[in-house]
Design an enzyme around this catalytic site. Structure first.
Site, PDB file in Angstrom:
ATOM      1  N   THR A 172       0.828  -1.207   0.000  1.00  0.00           N
ATOM      2  CA  THR A 172       0.000   0.000   0.000  1.00  0.00           C
ATOM      3  C   THR A 172       0.861   1.255   0.000  1.00  0.00           C
ATOM      4  OG1 THR A 172      -1.453   1.295   1.445  1.00  0.00           O
ATOM      5  CG2 THR A 172      -0.138  -0.361   2.531  1.00  0.00           C
ATOM      6  N   ASP A 173       0.298   2.351  -0.518  1.00  0.00           N
ATOM      7  CA  ASP A 173       1.020   3.636  -0.452  1.00  0.00           C
ATOM      8  C   ASP A 173       1.142   4.125   0.988  1.00  0.00           C
ATOM      9  OD1 ASP A 173      -1.655   4.335  -0.027  1.00  0.00           O
ATOM     10  OD2 ASP A 173      -1.636   6.048  -1.377  1.00  0.00           O
ATOM     11  N   GLU A 174       0.349   3.530   1.889  1.00  0.00           N
ATOM     12  CA  GLU A 174       0.396   3.968   3.289  1.00  0.00           C
ATOM     13  C   GLU A 174       1.729   3.645   3.960  1.00  0.00           C
ATOM     14  OE1 GLU A 174      -2.995   3.534   5.780  1.00  0.00           O
ATOM     15  OE2 GLU A 174      -4.358   3.287   4.096  1.00  0.00           O
ATOM     16  N   TYR A 224      -1.653  -0.673  10.989  1.00  0.00           N
ATOM     17  CA  TYR A 224      -1.904  -1.376   9.718  1.00  0.00           C
ATOM     18  C   TYR A 224      -0.740  -1.174   8.762  1.00  0.00           C
ATOM     19  CZ  TYR A 224      -3.422  -1.645   4.839  1.00  0.00           C
ATOM     20  OH  TYR A 224      -3.468  -1.887   3.485  1.00  0.00           O
ATOM     21  N   LYS A 259       2.236  -3.677   6.977  1.00  0.00           N
ATOM     22  CA  LYS A 259       2.466  -3.833   5.530  1.00  0.00           C
ATOM     23  C   LYS A 259       3.924  -3.510   5.190  1.00  0.00           C
ATOM     24  CE  LYS A 259      -0.346  -4.711   2.901  1.00  0.00           C
ATOM     25  NZ  LYS A 259      -0.898  -6.021   2.438  1.00  0.00           N
TER      26      LYS A 259
HETATM   27  N1  LIG Z   1      -8.456  -1.484  -0.310  1.00  0.00           N
HETATM   28  C1  LIG Z   1      -7.498  -0.629  -0.617  1.00  0.00           C
HETATM   29  O1  LIG Z   1      -7.777   0.541  -0.895  1.00  0.00           O
HETATM   30  C2  LIG Z   1      -6.053  -1.079  -0.650  1.00  0.00           C
HETATM   31  C3  LIG Z   1      -5.080  -0.183  -1.109  1.00  0.00           C
HETATM   32  C4  LIG Z   1      -3.744  -0.621  -1.181  1.00  0.00           C
HETATM   33  C5  LIG Z   1      -3.414  -1.898  -0.798  1.00  0.00           C
HETATM   34  N2  LIG Z   1      -4.376  -2.740  -0.337  1.00  0.00           N
HETATM   35  C6  LIG Z   1      -3.983  -4.099   0.033  1.00  0.00           C
HETATM   36  O2  LIG Z   1      -4.648  -4.967  -0.849  1.00  0.00           O
HETATM   37  C7  LIG Z   1      -4.962  -6.198  -0.202  1.00  0.00           C
HETATM   38  C8  LIG Z   1      -6.438  -6.493  -0.357  1.00  0.00           C
HETATM   39  O3  LIG Z   1      -7.178  -5.412   0.186  1.00  0.00           O
HETATM   40  P1  LIG Z   1      -8.770  -5.458   0.230  1.00  0.00           P
HETATM   41  O4  LIG Z   1      -9.256  -4.073   0.327  1.00  0.00           O
HETATM   42  O5  LIG Z   1      -9.272  -6.359  -0.831  1.00  0.00           O
HETATM   43  O6  LIG Z   1      -8.971  -6.173   1.635  1.00  0.00           O
HETATM   44  P2  LIG Z   1     -10.259  -6.895   2.229  1.00  0.00           P
HETATM   45  O7  LIG Z   1     -10.180  -6.630   3.684  1.00  0.00           O
HETATM   46  O8  LIG Z   1     -11.491  -6.522   1.487  1.00  0.00           O
HETATM   47  O9  LIG Z   1     -10.007  -8.453   1.930  1.00  0.00           O
HETATM   48  C9  LIG Z   1      -8.990  -9.184   2.546  1.00  0.00           C
HETATM   49  C10 LIG Z   1      -9.252 -10.659   2.316  1.00  0.00           C
HETATM   50  O10 LIG Z   1      -8.148 -11.376   2.926  1.00  0.00           O
HETATM   51  C11 LIG Z   1      -8.675 -12.430   3.728  1.00  0.00           C
HETATM   52  N3  LIG Z   1      -7.752 -12.656   4.847  1.00  0.00           N
HETATM   53  C12 LIG Z   1      -7.450 -11.820   5.866  1.00  0.00           C
HETATM   54  N4  LIG Z   1      -6.549 -12.386   6.679  1.00  0.00           N
HETATM   55  C13 LIG Z   1      -6.279 -13.614   6.162  1.00  0.00           C
HETATM   56  C14 LIG Z   1      -5.431 -14.676   6.552  1.00  0.00           C
HETATM   57  N5  LIG Z   1      -4.680 -14.600   7.660  1.00  0.00           N
HETATM   58  N6  LIG Z   1      -5.390 -15.794   5.791  1.00  0.00           N
HETATM   59  C15 LIG Z   1      -6.155 -15.895   4.669  1.00  0.00           C
HETATM   60  N7  LIG Z   1      -6.992 -14.926   4.263  1.00  0.00           N
HETATM   61  C16 LIG Z   1      -7.051 -13.788   4.997  1.00  0.00           C
HETATM   62  C17 LIG Z   1     -10.038 -11.934   4.207  1.00  0.00           C
HETATM   63  O11 LIG Z   1     -10.857 -13.029   4.566  1.00  0.00           O
HETATM   64  C18 LIG Z   1     -10.533 -11.166   2.980  1.00  0.00           C
HETATM   65  O12 LIG Z   1     -11.242 -12.017   2.111  1.00  0.00           O
HETATM   66  C19 LIG Z   1      -4.507  -6.034   1.236  1.00  0.00           C
HETATM   67  O13 LIG Z   1      -3.260  -6.660   1.377  1.00  0.00           O
HETATM   68  C20 LIG Z   1      -4.380  -4.537   1.421  1.00  0.00           C
HETATM   69  O14 LIG Z   1      -3.372  -4.231   2.364  1.00  0.00           O
HETATM   70  C21 LIG Z   1      -5.686  -2.355  -0.251  1.00  0.00           C
END
Ligand SMILES: NC(=O)c1ccc[n+]([C@@H]2O[C@H](COP(=O)([O-])OP(=O)(O)OC[C@H]3O[C@@H](n4cnc5c(N)ncnc54)[C@H](O)[C@@H]3O)[C@@H](O)[C@H]2O)c1
Length: 310
Positions: free
Chosen positions: A119-121, A143, A147
């Site tokens: 993430t950019d965070e 969080y 990451k």
């Molecule tokens: N949403 C955003 O804006 C954003 C931006 C940048 C990066 N990200 C990164 O992208 C990824 C996905 O984000 P998202 O928004 O889809 O998240 P989300 O919270 O919607 O989904 C996460 C999924 O991972 C599964 N999960 C969590 N812990 C787990 C574990 N220990 N073992 C197996 N499965 C597990 C959950 O059940 C869920 O289905 C993350 O790594 C997040 O850090 C998200």
């Protein structure tokens, strides 16, 4: 054709990534623990190239064979990490460590490319200009700290054991199937149910938005472009303050804004902004969607799914 393992594929971004992989003819194994944010009956469950394993990435004891592993699995809601970061450490740090351990145990020719979705965070905030990939990581909340820590393990496992990787650092995603704790679906659901929308502080905090499909296409383009052992920012440069986003959604819904300003989030980041020059130069990637042009589709998704009595 590659075989993919996608972790967290029942979450917001992972589920879109799987849809794209299946459309393109790849075979996918989705490993997901199914936390409270996960979606069921997404639509690809019966696809002949899809299979599913309900497992926690921090506890998994066997990693099936694949060509590429894309790790989306993570606890992803900053507010929860401020309340209790233990589960974030387990999934986001121990989980990545455990996956990397399984990869390194494999014979060298059998090791998948390890794609860590970050993430950019991890950079923390910036009031002017943009972060580039070589900038110092200075996360502001638990969080983003998990990451950033996960990224360090990926670098170390590349240097020590020769595991090939890609790290992507994406800005805030928007699109269908985002859990309604996050800003955009939360506004839509609050507005549809006549509940006030709560905003941290004065709402002036700026985020850079990218459509979830653009994000997924960028990750796949890096993989298909045979890029490895490098890190890339991904975003559309579509900046808006939280208050602007909230007002945009009320305006599109034709509803008078009902906003309640609440105590600011601890460690609140003022502005996120990243440069995408590197990914543009490497593979010619550019985002295709704009927030104000595609927000109506997102609103429609929640309206169709939850109606007005949410
Ligand atoms: N949403 C955003 O804006 C954003 C931006 C940048 C990066 N990200 C990164 O992208 C990824 C996905 O984000 P998202 O928004 O889809 O998240 P989300 O919270 O919607 O989904 C996460 C999924 O991972 C599964 N999960 C969590 N812990 C787990 C574990 N220990 N073992 C197996 N499965 C597990 C959950 O059940 C869920 O289905 C993350 O790594 C997040 O850090 C998200």
């Amino acid at each position: 054709m590659y075989d993919f393992i996608v972790t967290g594929g029942c979450g917001f971004i992972g589920s879109h990534f799987i849809e794209i992989l299946l459309q393109k003819g790849y075979r996918v194994l989705n490993i997901d623990k199914m936390t409270y944010v996960s979606w069921e009956n997404i639509g690809f469950e019966k696809h002949p190239h899809y299979s599913f394993l309900k497992e926690d990435i921090s506890e998994i004891t066997n990693l099936p064979k694949c060509d590429v592993l894309v790790n989306f699995a993570a606890e992803s809601f900053v507010d929860n990490s401020i309340e209790n970061s233990g589960v974030f450490f387990k999934s986001n740090v121990n989980g990545v460590h455990n996956l990397l351990e399984h990869v390194r145990m494999k014979a060298k020719f059998d090791r998948p490319l390890f794609v860590q979705v970050s993430t950019d965070e991890v950079y923390g905030d910036i009031t002017e200009g943009t972060f580039t990939e070589t900038d110092y990581l200075k996360p502001s909340n638990p969080y983003s700290a998990t990451k950033a820590a996960a990224e360090q393990f990926v670098y170390a496992y590349n240097r020590t054991y020769g595991i090939d990787y890609i790290i992507t650092r994406c800005s805030n995603n928007f699109g269908k199937r985002q859990y309604p704790e996050k800003l955009i679906p939360k506004v839509i659901m609050s507005a549809l149910s006549n509940r006030p929308m709560t905003i941290h502080g004065d709402g002036s905090y700026v985020r850079s938005w990218v459509h979830v499909i653009d994000h997924c296409e960028a990750i796949l383009a890096l993989i298909e472009g045979k890029i490895k052992n490098d890190v890339f920012n991904i975003c559309s440069g579509d900046e808006a303050s939280n208050l602007q986003v909230v007002k945009l959604i009320y305006e599109r819904l034709g509803i008078e804004p009902n906003i309640q300003f609440v105590e600011n989030r601890w460690g609140q980041d003022l502005r996120y902004a990243i440069s995408t020059e590197k990914i543009q130069k490497a593979i010619g990637w550019k985002s295709r969607h704009k927030l104000n042009e595609t927000i109506d589709d997102v609103i429609k998704f929640y309206k169709d799914r939850y109606g007005t009595n949410t």
